[in-house]
Write an enzyme that holds these catalytic residues in place. Structure first.
Site, PDB file in Angstrom:
ATOM      1  N   LYS A   2     -19.537   9.182  39.149  1.00  0.00           N
ATOM      2  CA  LYS A   2     -18.829   9.773  38.107  1.00  0.00           C
ATOM      3  C   LYS A   2     -18.655   8.652  36.991  1.00  0.00           C
ATOM      4  O   LYS A   2     -18.676   7.537  36.999  1.00  0.00           O
ATOM      5  CB  LYS A   2     -17.337  10.151  38.707  1.00  0.00           C
ATOM      6  CG  LYS A   2     -16.377  10.637  37.599  1.00  0.00           C
ATOM      7  CD  LYS A   2     -15.038  11.097  38.069  1.00  0.00           C
ATOM      8  CE  LYS A   2     -14.174  11.671  37.359  1.00  0.00           C
ATOM      9  NZ  LYS A   2     -12.820  12.032  37.956  1.00  0.00           N
TER      10      LYS A   2
ATOM     11  N   SER B 278     -11.360  16.566  36.990  1.00  0.00           N
ATOM     12  CA  SER B 278     -12.450  15.981  35.944  1.00  0.00           C
ATOM     13  C   SER B 278     -13.690  15.587  36.647  1.00  0.00           C
ATOM     14  O   SER B 278     -14.697  15.146  35.580  1.00  0.00           O
ATOM     15  CB  SER B 278     -11.432  14.597  35.556  1.00  0.00           C
ATOM     16  OG  SER B 278     -11.328  13.534  36.708  1.00  0.00           O
TER      17      SER B 278
ATOM     18  N   SER C 180      -8.792  15.706  40.938  1.00  0.00           N
ATOM     19  CA  SER C 180     -10.066  15.780  40.165  1.00  0.00           C
ATOM     20  C   SER C 180     -11.022  15.991  41.191  1.00  0.00           C
ATOM     21  O   SER C 180     -12.553  16.053  40.632  1.00  0.00           O
ATOM     22  CB  SER C 180     -10.261  14.274  39.554  1.00  0.00           C
ATOM     23  OG  SER C 180      -9.159  14.225  38.478  1.00  0.00           O
TER      24      SER C 180
END
Length: 411
Positions: free
Chosen positions: A71, A128, A152
């Protein structure tokens, strides 16, 4: 491609020399280059670095040759990355996350365009950890890392029809140690439950940067198994899967209800699975204000003393209420999100869909999202929550609810 190749299968083939790590990584890079112009899941591709890592890789680790995405904005010294790499996994680049300052965080942004869902290019893959979920769902990589402070990992897993696991708070060490608010747990998104369990077990345990992290998990560790690839086959939660688990179901944990179609998909899956659904009372205090105060503390913004005290009171109240619930049932099941994936172009709207998730960031309970069906052709996820430290229980119940979806149209 009729099915995704799992991380366990890839590593087994690389260890046996049936596949080379270089070939596997080249295949993932080619898929990323082909699909990123459509899905916009990459923040940055590191093809040269990935190929170099694959060429010097000793082909004997539990994740030997397994390509994965990191990420974006993950600190380079993050323990989860170092441990996956030490186990033989090869990062091929960084995946998108929500645009800084966005009204809603259930989107991904690569600096030019928004990340798309491989099930429907007009939809978001969630956030996210948007790019990681989209890439895993499309079969580019079997695993992607992320962090979960308010859903997330679980929200994008639900939107994208894959698996997202947030272990008990502290399950995976963090580079900055234990923050004041204690919301975020590092974790992985994967297309296969065994892959997610294996990666989590490898990443778990205290680290010099976070010595307060929980002990290695599962308690017996990888060394107790003859072959690393069979770890999950012999783990205690799979033996326990023979029992009939008692679960409570709530279609929502906040003021906003789940869409009727989403609720029906989860209820139908519960009715078909080998679980006993028990009606047990559960009253939780509202989480929004507490989450905001704890997030401020985690991110160095500080919080007023009164707000911090109220957040602590909410955490304590909800922990007690959930302890009472878990004295009657093994796990709590909810829809992971209140809706299926929303439009990728709704990023300036205030969207309420992840309400069932952030409750368990405030309390720190283990929670996993698995696909349980579809509505309007889009994936529906169910969230399974278990008592503190009982990550294996959440995973055992999730395994019974899990539905193998077909591959998405973009793959």
């Amino acid at each position: 491609m009729t099915r995704r190749r799992t991380a366990v299968e890839i590593a087994r083939a690389v260890r046996s020399r049936a596949l080379s790590a270089v070939d596997v990584v080249d295949e993932a890079i080619a898929a990323a280059e082909r699909l990123d112009p459509v899905l916009h899941f990459l923040d940055e591709l590191d093809a040269a670095g990935a190929r170099a890592a694959a060429m010097r890789l000793p082909p004997d680790g539990p994740l030997a040759g397994v390509p994965f995405l990191i990420k974006s904005r993950t600190p380079p010294d993050a323990p989860i990355i170092a441990r996956l790499v030490a186990a033989g996994a090869v990062p091929i680049g960084w995946s998108t996350r929500a645009r800084p300052g966005a009204q809603s965080l259930t989107f991904g942004w690569n600096g030019v365009d928004y990340t798309r869902n491989p099930w429907d290019l007009s939809r978001s893959p969630g956030g996210s950890t948007a790019g990681g979920a989209a890439a895993v769902a499309a079969g580019v990589v079997p695993l992607a890392t992320g962090g979960d402070s308010g859903g997330s990992l679980r929200i994008p897993a639900s939107f994208s029809g894959v698996i997202g696991f947030k272990g008990t708070y502290g399950r995976i060490p963090r580079p900055g140690g234990r923050p004041l608010g204690g919301l975020t747990t590092a974790g992985v998104i994967g297309a296969d439950l065994d892959d997610v369990v294996l990666a989590t077990s490898i990443a778990s345990g205290p680290h010099r940067l976070d010595p307060t992290a929980l002990p290695p998990w599962p308690p017996h560790g990888l060394d107790d198994f003859e072959h690393p690839s069979t770890t999950t086959d012999r783990a205690l939660w799979l033996v326990g899967a023979q029992r009939r688990w008692r679960v409570a179901y709530r279609s929502t944990l906040g003021v906003c209800p789940a869409e009727g179609a989403v609720d029906r998909v989860v209820r139908q899956r519960l009715a078909a699975a080998a679980v006993e659904v028990v009606d047990v009372p559960l009253e939780l205090a509202p989480t929004e204000e507490a989450w905001a105060a704890l997030s401020d503390l985690d991110n160095g913004r500080g919080a007023e003393e009164a707000a911090a005290r109220r957040a602590r009171a909410v955490r304590d109240f909800n922990n007690t209420a959930l302890a009472d619930l878990f004295s009657e049932v093994d796990a709590l099941v909810t829809p992971t999100t209140l809706t299926v994936a929303h439009g990728y172009d709704q990023h300036e709207e205030s969207i309420v869909t992840g309400d069932p998730c952030w409750v368990f960031n405030v309390t720190g309970h283990p929670a996993v999202s698995v696909p349980v069906g579809r509505s309007e052709g889009l994936p529906v996820g169910a969230q399974v929550v278990a008592p503190h430290g009982a990550d294996e229980v959440a995973l055992a119940v999730a395994r019974l609810l899990l539905v193998d979806l077909p591959l998405p149209p973009v793959r």
